[in-house]
Design an enzyme around this catalytic site. Structure first.
Site, PDB file in Angstrom:
ATOM      1  N   GLU A 197       0.610  -1.250  -0.108  1.00 55.37           N
ATOM      2  CA  GLU A 197      -0.127   0.074  -0.127  1.00 55.37           C
ATOM      3  C   GLU A 197       0.770   1.268   0.234  1.00 55.37           C
ATOM      4  OE1 GLU A 197      -3.518  -2.023   2.835  1.00 55.37           O
ATOM      5  OE2 GLU A 197      -2.332  -0.308   3.429  1.00 55.37           O
ATOM      6  N   LYS A 205       2.163   4.664   1.204  1.00 52.81           N
ATOM      7  CA  LYS A 205       1.884   5.195   2.649  1.00 52.81           C
ATOM      8  C   LYS A 205       1.625   7.002   2.333  1.00 52.81           C
ATOM      9  CE  LYS A 205       4.049   5.653   7.057  1.00 52.81           C
ATOM     10  NZ  LYS A 205       3.987   7.075   7.373  1.00 52.81           N
ATOM     11  N   ASP A 212       0.896  10.596   3.073  1.00 54.08           N
ATOM     12  CA  ASP A 212       1.416  11.537   4.011  1.00 54.08           C
ATOM     13  C   ASP A 212       0.193  12.608   4.490  1.00 54.08           C
ATOM     14  OD1 ASP A 212       3.194  12.725   5.623  1.00 54.08           O
ATOM     15  OD2 ASP A 212       4.176  13.958   4.205  1.00 54.08           O
ATOM     16  N   TYR A 254      -7.646   1.799   5.340  1.00 59.41           N
ATOM     17  CA  TYR A 254      -6.753   1.086   5.131  1.00 59.41           C
ATOM     18  C   TYR A 254      -6.715  -0.287   6.139  1.00 59.41           C
ATOM     19  CZ  TYR A 254      -3.943   4.168   7.525  1.00 59.41           C
ATOM     20  OH  TYR A 254      -3.597   5.278   8.263  1.00 59.41           O
ATOM     21  N   LYS A 274      10.289   3.656   3.858  1.00 64.57           N
ATOM     22  CA  LYS A 274      10.349   4.997   3.453  1.00 64.57           C
ATOM     23  C   LYS A 274      11.244   5.027   2.361  1.00 64.57           C
ATOM     24  CE  LYS A 274       8.018   6.547   7.131  1.00 64.57           C
ATOM     25  NZ  LYS A 274       8.315   7.556   8.064  1.00 64.57           N
ATOM     26  N   CYS A 283       7.620  48.270  10.087  1.00 64.58           N
ATOM     27  CA  CYS A 283       7.623  47.570   8.783  1.00 64.58           C
ATOM     28  C   CYS A 283       8.850  47.947   8.183  1.00 64.58           C
ATOM     29  CB  CYS A 283       6.408  48.110   7.824  1.00 64.58           C
ATOM     30  SG  CYS A 283       6.401  47.520   6.435  1.00 64.58           S
ATOM     31  N   CYS A 312       8.045  50.288   4.726  1.00 65.12           N
ATOM     32  CA  CYS A 312       7.706  51.633   5.045  1.00 65.12           C
ATOM     33  C   CYS A 312       7.681  52.375   6.341  1.00 65.12           C
ATOM     34  CB  CYS A 312       5.894  51.732   4.684  1.00 65.12           C
ATOM     35  SG  CYS A 312       4.892  50.888   5.755  1.00 65.12           S
ATOM     36  N   CYS A 347       1.764  44.969   8.979  1.00 65.49           N
ATOM     37  CA  CYS A 347       1.886  46.173   8.869  1.00 65.49           C
ATOM     38  C   CYS A 347       0.737  47.082   8.665  1.00 65.49           C
ATOM     39  CB  CYS A 347       2.828  46.811   7.526  1.00 65.49           C
ATOM     40  SG  CYS A 347       2.556  48.491   7.137  1.00 65.49           S
ATOM     41  N   CYS A 384       1.254  51.357   2.665  1.00 62.54           N
ATOM     42  CA  CYS A 384       2.397  50.809   2.671  1.00 62.54           C
ATOM     43  C   CYS A 384       2.700  50.358   1.014  1.00 62.54           C
ATOM     44  CB  CYS A 384       2.372  49.480   3.433  1.00 62.54           C
ATOM     45  SG  CYS A 384       4.143  48.572   3.144  1.00 62.54           S
TER      46      CYS A 384
END
Length: 680
Positions: A119, A121, A123, A239, A327, A421, A424, A439, A444
């Protein structure tokens, strides 16, 4: 007809609609063999919603319309798994996998080849879903394996998880033996393209980006408000099994087949292997092709197929002896953080970015990596000068995984988000309940430039050749204050600018002129309305058909559109009711912008419900041009080939998608056949 008779008539239609929707859900999610278009499915759902709104007393918890029906929670409750959700031991190379096979044979006292189930795997986030008498009654995360979080209402929002198990086969109508209780286990995940789209939309709205598809799936499922989870494109594969009453299985493979008859989705890439060498062959093939999959996988899982042998092998510590995770090689490298810069987005969100000593990860040169926000930096204790492990999350976004403490010299510097910021010098705040700093200066330049970058981008107004540097130059020289100003630029204004030769100025003016006739969906997307990404813009365009209709739409009318929630509806309504928007739109039209082929009116939708995969190079079209033509005709472009793909358009030098289409018997079109289909 009296009230009782009328109710019976409506009840019969409601039950019929529910059964039809349930049948088509299985055909779509489990069998990969849809029999109706998305539009036809939507009509069934809308009719059911209409009837249930007229007769709320006939609504049942398992109705397909009740995917989102719970109030937000203050916190998640806990669930104790009746049978622990075990973790898996890992094999890191072929030698360790073969040793796993040897241990199995030694324990069983046999030299015969073991039959395994192979199967992918996924993630994602492991979950358990409990059904009693066919009804979904509980859903939880894996947690520590013993106790997980109660996420029942959120799992109910995921379309590929049935609210009610099937009691008969949708095609043969044969009855299915339904267990009194069954606990099924699986993985909730998000496709790679959906992850990228979600992050693009979060960037538009100034929200922090998810690091990878797994984090986006986990963060989406662990929302206290189910309506937020419902907006996220989550999917699930099943599964494994916990407790079950009323049915027995002799093999793991038969159990997976039984899942599918119940309407539970399993991975079509699962395989039966005779012996460990066949497992290794499948592993090598999957490792070579995994990047073409629509979702992330980080390896494979190998399970002894016989349930009798599984019981005989038993468990050790908190892992089964009869299963192992194999893996894939890591996509990580080690480098050094030279500095941490802060980028300012168009909504004012500040994002820290690590400047790295350049490294190569899977053939890609990486010199910068996102650090997401101050909380993430603090949690990982990341400092300027640190040696760090970097990976390409989801094969796309470089991120810092962790620091290498042994590499510290004491000269590292702690990073703190600035109070002003960097663009600006406006005040920076962190709103309550948010992880992102912002900001506060409405003027800006970074916000302005970010908005203009979005406006000219390929999927928006597609003003080719206008770079970020040019936009900055236009803004700094007072030529542009808003997006509509592009359409009032004159060549003589551009020529005095730095690095703007006569030919460059001509190219800019030509690109602007060519952008003056966008489709409605492109134009709405380009406006940068909060919470409106490319997909939402397309839905709005298809539904309303014209900007005039969209401008006057109420929140109630917007919310009635499938997939449009209250937050999006409010944002769209507020945007178009703002007097400043009316002035901006008029300015666009005064500048010569004219919306063509309104999707819901003039465009011919003869490819509605059809899915396309593009592979190779088409001489007459770019990839985006081909995608636009398909979408204008009502079709949709998907990233991977499956049984439910209608057409694969193959150009020069096609990739592995062509071979897969041939294997699955999918219709394959060359460019001439593609053009004929568009004009049919």
């Amino acid at each position: 007809m009296d009230h009782s008779q009328e109710s019976n008539v409506f009840l019969q239609e409601i039950e019929h609609l529910r059964q039809e929707i349930q049948r088509h859900n299985k055909l779509y999610y489990v069998d990969d063999q849809p029999q109706i278009s998305d539009a036809e499915y939507d009509r069934l759902m809308r009719r059911l919603q209409e009837l249930e709104s007229l007769h709320p007393d006939l609504i049942t918890p398992d109705s397909p319309t009740q995917r989102v029906g719970a109030a937000p929670l203050e916190k998640f409750g806990t669930v104790t798994h009746s049978i622990p959700m075990l973790s898996l031991a890992n094999a890191m190379d072929e030698e360790e996998l073969r040793e796993f096979d040897h241990r199995i044979k030694r324990t069983l006292g046999t030299e015969a080849e073991i039959e395994y189930v192979f199967e992918p795997k996924i993630d994602g986030l492991a979950v358990e879903v409990v059904y009693e008498n066919g009804m979904l009654v509980m859903g939880s995360t894996r947690g520590d394996g013993i106790t997980g979080e109660n996420v029942t209402q959120n799992l109910k929002t995921i379309s590929s998880i049935p609210l009610r198990l099937l009691t008969s086969d949708p095609e043969t109508r044969q009855s299915i033996v339904l267990p009194r209780k069954i606990e099924v286990r699986g993985e909730v995940y998000m496709d790679k393209t959906d992850f990228l789209t979600l992050n693009q939309e979060r960037e538009l709205t100034g929200e922090p980006l998810f690091a990878n598809p797994r984090n986006s799936a986990a963060g989406s499922l662990r929302q206290l408000d189910p309506s937020v989870t419902a907006k996220r494109p989550l999917k699930a594969f099943f599964y494994a099994i916990g407790a079950v009453e009323g049915v027995n299985f002799d093999t793991h493979w038969n159990m997976l087949a039984y899942f599918r008859t119940l309407g539970l989705r399993t991975n079509p890439l699962n395989k039966i292997c005779q012996g460990i060498e066949q497992v290794l062959e499948q592993y090598q093939h999957l490792n070579e092709t995994k990047d073409s999959l629509p979702y992330e996988i980080d390896g494979t899982v190998v399970k002894v197929n016989s349930r009798h042998l599984q019981e005989e092998l038993g468990t050790i510590s908190r892992s089964p002896r009869w299963a192992i995770a194999f893996k894939f090689p890591a996509k990580q490298e080690t480098t050094k953080i030279l500095d941490i810069l802060v980028q300012v987005g168009r909504t004012g969100a500040l994002t820290p970015v690590a400047v790295l000593e350049p490294i190569n990860i899977r053939g890609v040169q990486v010199s910068r990596a996102t650090l997401h926000n101050q909380d993430e930096i603090d949690r990982k204790d990341i400092r300027i000068g640190d040696t760090v492990v970097v990976q390409r999350a989801g094969d796309v976004i470089p991120e810092v995984v962790n620091i290498v403490e042994s590499g510290r010299t004491g000269a590292e510097k702690i990073f703190v988000m600035p109070t002003r910021c960097p663009v600006c010098q406006g005040e920076v705040i962190r709103p309550d309940g948010e992880a992102v700093h912002r900001c506060t200066n409405p003027n800006c330049p970074a916000k302005q430039i970010g908005h203009l970058e979005h406006f000219v981008s390929k999927r928006a107004m597609n003003i080719e050749g206008v770079s970020t540097k040019q936009i900055e130059s236009f803004v700094n020289n007072g030529l542009i204050r808003d997006a509509a100003d592009f359409y009032f630029l004159k060549k003589e204004q551009l020529l005095p600018l730095e690095r703007m030769a006569d030919k460059s100025a001509d190219n800019v003016m030509q690109a602007i002129a060519q952008s003056k006739h966008p489709t409605l969906s492109r134009f709405v997307y380009a406006l940068g309305i909060r919470h409106v990404g490319e997909h939402t813009a397309s839905m709005l365009a298809n539904y309303f058909g014209s900007l005039d209709r969209l401008k006057i739409a109420s929140e109630e009318e917007l919310t009635a559109i499938y997939e449009i929630g209250p937050e999006v509806a409010k944002s769209v309504s507020q945007y178009f009711s703002d007097p400043g928007t009316a002035k901006l739109l008029q300015k666009f039209f005064d500048g010569g912008v004219e919306i063509v082929n309104p999707e819901g009116v003039a465009a011919r939708q003869h490819l509605t419900g059809k899915s396309f995969v593009l592979t190779g190079t088409l001489p007459s079209y770019t990839r985006d041009e081909a995608k636009d033509l398909i979408e204008k005709a009502g079709g949709r472009v998907v990233s991977s080939v499956s049984k439910k793909t209608d057409y694969v358009v193959a150009g020069r030098d096609p990739g592995s998608k062509l071979a897969k289409a041939q294997q699955l018997g999918v219709n394959i079109l060359n460019e001439e056949e593609f053009q004929q289909l568009l004009q049919a």
